[in-house]
Design a protein around this motif. Structure first.
Motif, PDB file in Angstrom:
ATOM      1  N   PRO A  27       3.351 114.404  15.553  1.00  0.00           N
ATOM      2  CA  PRO A  27       4.106 113.983  16.734  1.00  0.00           C
ATOM      3  C   PRO A  27       5.293 113.099  16.336  1.00  0.00           C
ATOM      4  O   PRO A  27       5.129 112.154  15.578  1.00  0.00           O
ATOM      5  N   HIS A  28       6.470 113.463  16.785  1.00  0.00           N
ATOM      6  CA  HIS A  28       7.643 112.625  16.540  1.00  0.00           C
ATOM      7  C   HIS A  28       8.626 112.815  17.675  1.00  0.00           C
ATOM      8  O   HIS A  28       8.647 113.856  18.318  1.00  0.00           O
ATOM      9  N   ALA A  29       9.426 111.776  17.916  1.00  0.00           N
ATOM     10  CA  ALA A  29      10.396 111.822  18.998  1.00  0.00           C
ATOM     11  C   ALA A  29      11.660 112.538  18.534  1.00  0.00           C
ATOM     12  O   ALA A  29      11.955 112.606  17.344  1.00  0.00           O
ATOM     13  N   HIS A  30      12.382 113.122  19.497  1.00  0.00           N
ATOM     14  CA  HIS A  30      13.627 113.825  19.199  1.00  0.00           C
ATOM     15  C   HIS A  30      14.770 113.262  20.038  1.00  0.00           C
ATOM     16  O   HIS A  30      14.553 112.796  21.151  1.00  0.00           O
ATOM     17  N   THR A  31      15.975 113.388  19.500  1.00  0.00           N
ATOM     18  CA  THR A  31      17.168 113.121  20.292  1.00  0.00           C
ATOM     19  C   THR A  31      17.894 114.444  20.506  1.00  0.00           C
ATOM     20  O   THR A  31      17.911 115.300  19.624  1.00  0.00           O
ATOM     21  N   PHE A  59      12.313 125.642  17.185  1.00  0.00           N
ATOM     22  CA  PHE A  59      10.990 125.620  16.568  1.00  0.00           C
ATOM     23  C   PHE A  59      11.015 124.634  15.402  1.00  0.00           C
ATOM     24  O   PHE A  59      11.957 124.612  14.606  1.00  0.00           O
ATOM     25  N   ASP A  60       9.987 123.818  15.332  1.00  0.00           N
ATOM     26  CA  ASP A  60       9.920 122.686  14.408  1.00  0.00           C
ATOM     27  C   ASP A  60       8.679 122.852  13.542  1.00  0.00           C
ATOM     28  O   ASP A  60       7.572 122.965  14.063  1.00  0.00           O
ATOM     29  N   SER A  61       8.883 122.903  12.208  1.00  0.00           N
ATOM     30  CA  SER A  61       7.717 123.068  11.333  1.00  0.00           C
ATOM     31  C   SER A  61       7.069 121.731  10.999  1.00  0.00           C
ATOM     32  O   SER A  61       6.052 121.685  10.325  1.00  0.00           O
ATOM     33  N   GLN A  80      13.511 121.585   9.394  1.00  0.00           N
ATOM     34  CA  GLN A  80      14.379 121.187  10.494  1.00  0.00           C
ATOM     35  C   GLN A  80      14.154 122.156  11.644  1.00  0.00           C
ATOM     36  O   GLN A  80      13.303 123.006  11.579  1.00  0.00           O
ATOM     37  N   HIS A  81      14.940 122.006  12.680  1.00  0.00           N
ATOM     38  CA  HIS A  81      14.701 122.764  13.892  1.00  0.00           C
ATOM     39  C   HIS A  81      15.543 124.024  13.882  1.00  0.00           C
ATOM     40  O   HIS A  81      16.734 123.949  13.626  1.00  0.00           O
ATOM     41  N   VAL A  82      14.938 125.151  14.177  1.00  0.00           N
ATOM     42  CA  VAL A  82      15.688 126.408  14.165  1.00  0.00           C
ATOM     43  C   VAL A  82      15.418 127.191  15.444  1.00  0.00           C
ATOM     44  O   VAL A  82      14.340 127.094  16.031  1.00  0.00           O
ATOM     45  N   ALA A 136      17.693 116.252  16.811  1.00  0.00           N
ATOM     46  CA  ALA A 136      17.358 115.533  15.572  1.00  0.00           C
ATOM     47  C   ALA A 136      16.034 114.799  15.725  1.00  0.00           C
ATOM     48  O   ALA A 136      15.637 114.430  16.826  1.00  0.00           O
ATOM     49  N   ASP A 137      15.364 114.602  14.586  1.00  0.00           N
ATOM     50  CA  ASP A 137      14.150 113.791  14.580  1.00  0.00           C
ATOM     51  C   ASP A 137      14.540 112.330  14.650  1.00  0.00           C
ATOM     52  O   ASP A 137      15.483 111.909  13.987  1.00  0.00           O
ATOM     53  N   LEU A 138      13.813 111.572  15.422  1.00  0.00           N
ATOM     54  CA  LEU A 138      14.028 110.131  15.476  1.00  0.00           C
ATOM     55  C   LEU A 138      13.029 109.527  14.492  1.00  0.00           C
ATOM     56  O   LEU A 138      11.891 109.217  14.843  1.00  0.00           O
TER      57      LEU A 138
HETATM   58 ZN   LIG Z   1      11.398 117.536  14.895  1.00  0.00          ZN
END
Ligand SMILES: [Zn+2]
Ligand SMILES: [Zn+2]
Length: 147
Positions: A91-95, A85-87, A37-39, A104-106
């Motif tokens: 490529p993915h979209a975020h909200t 930072f995203d491990s 997740q994003h930290v 969050a990951d979409l």
């Molecule tokens: Zn992400």
């Protein structure tokens, strides 16, 4: 130090780019990898401090930037002041929630439209990365009536 599933990938990338394999780098990447997740750098500092006594925030940033350079982490600037930072480097979209700041990951999103990268290439630009961010309010904040 016992080895960890995340170690081999990092070790390989560090050696290939002539960087030293240090326990700091290993522990920080393990933590990122485990979280999926994003930290923020501060959250990461708190998480690794027990394993790395005395570690300071500049070291965490320096390690994150190195991991980014190695393609093992992506930096996401949310435009709300936070840098996460995203491990997950695919490529993915975020909200981004403007009320609570949640990123969050979409999961079912379109990712990055290839047409966007093509337009950039057609304009003579050499793209190497793209991000898609959607701002608004998350489901929890909508339900709570937050603004
Ligand atoms: Zn992400
Ligand atoms: Zn929210």
């Amino acid at each position: 130090m016992r080895t960890h599933p995340a170690d081999s990938l990092l070790t390989e990338k560090l050696r290939a780019s002539r960087h030293r394999v240090t326990s700091q780098r290993l522990v920080i990447y393990r933590e990122l990898h485990a979280r999926k997740q994003h930290v923020t750098a501060d959250q990461l500092l708190d998480a690794v401090s027990p394993a790395l006594p005395g570690i300071a925030i500049p070291t965490v940033y320096a390690t994150l930037f190195l991991l980014e350079e190695l393609g093992l982490v992506r930096r996401v600037s949310t435009g709300t002041g936070a840098v996460l930072f995203d491990s997950q480097v695919d490529p993915h979209a975020h909200t981004v929630c403007r009320s609570c700041g949640a990123l969050a990951d979409l999961a079912d999103g379109p990712g990055i439209p290839p047409e966007a990268l093509r337009s950039a290439t057609d304009a003579g630009f050499a793209p190497d990365h793209a991000q898609l961010l959607i701002w608004g309010r998350c489901a929890d904040c909508v339900a709570a009536g937050a603004h």
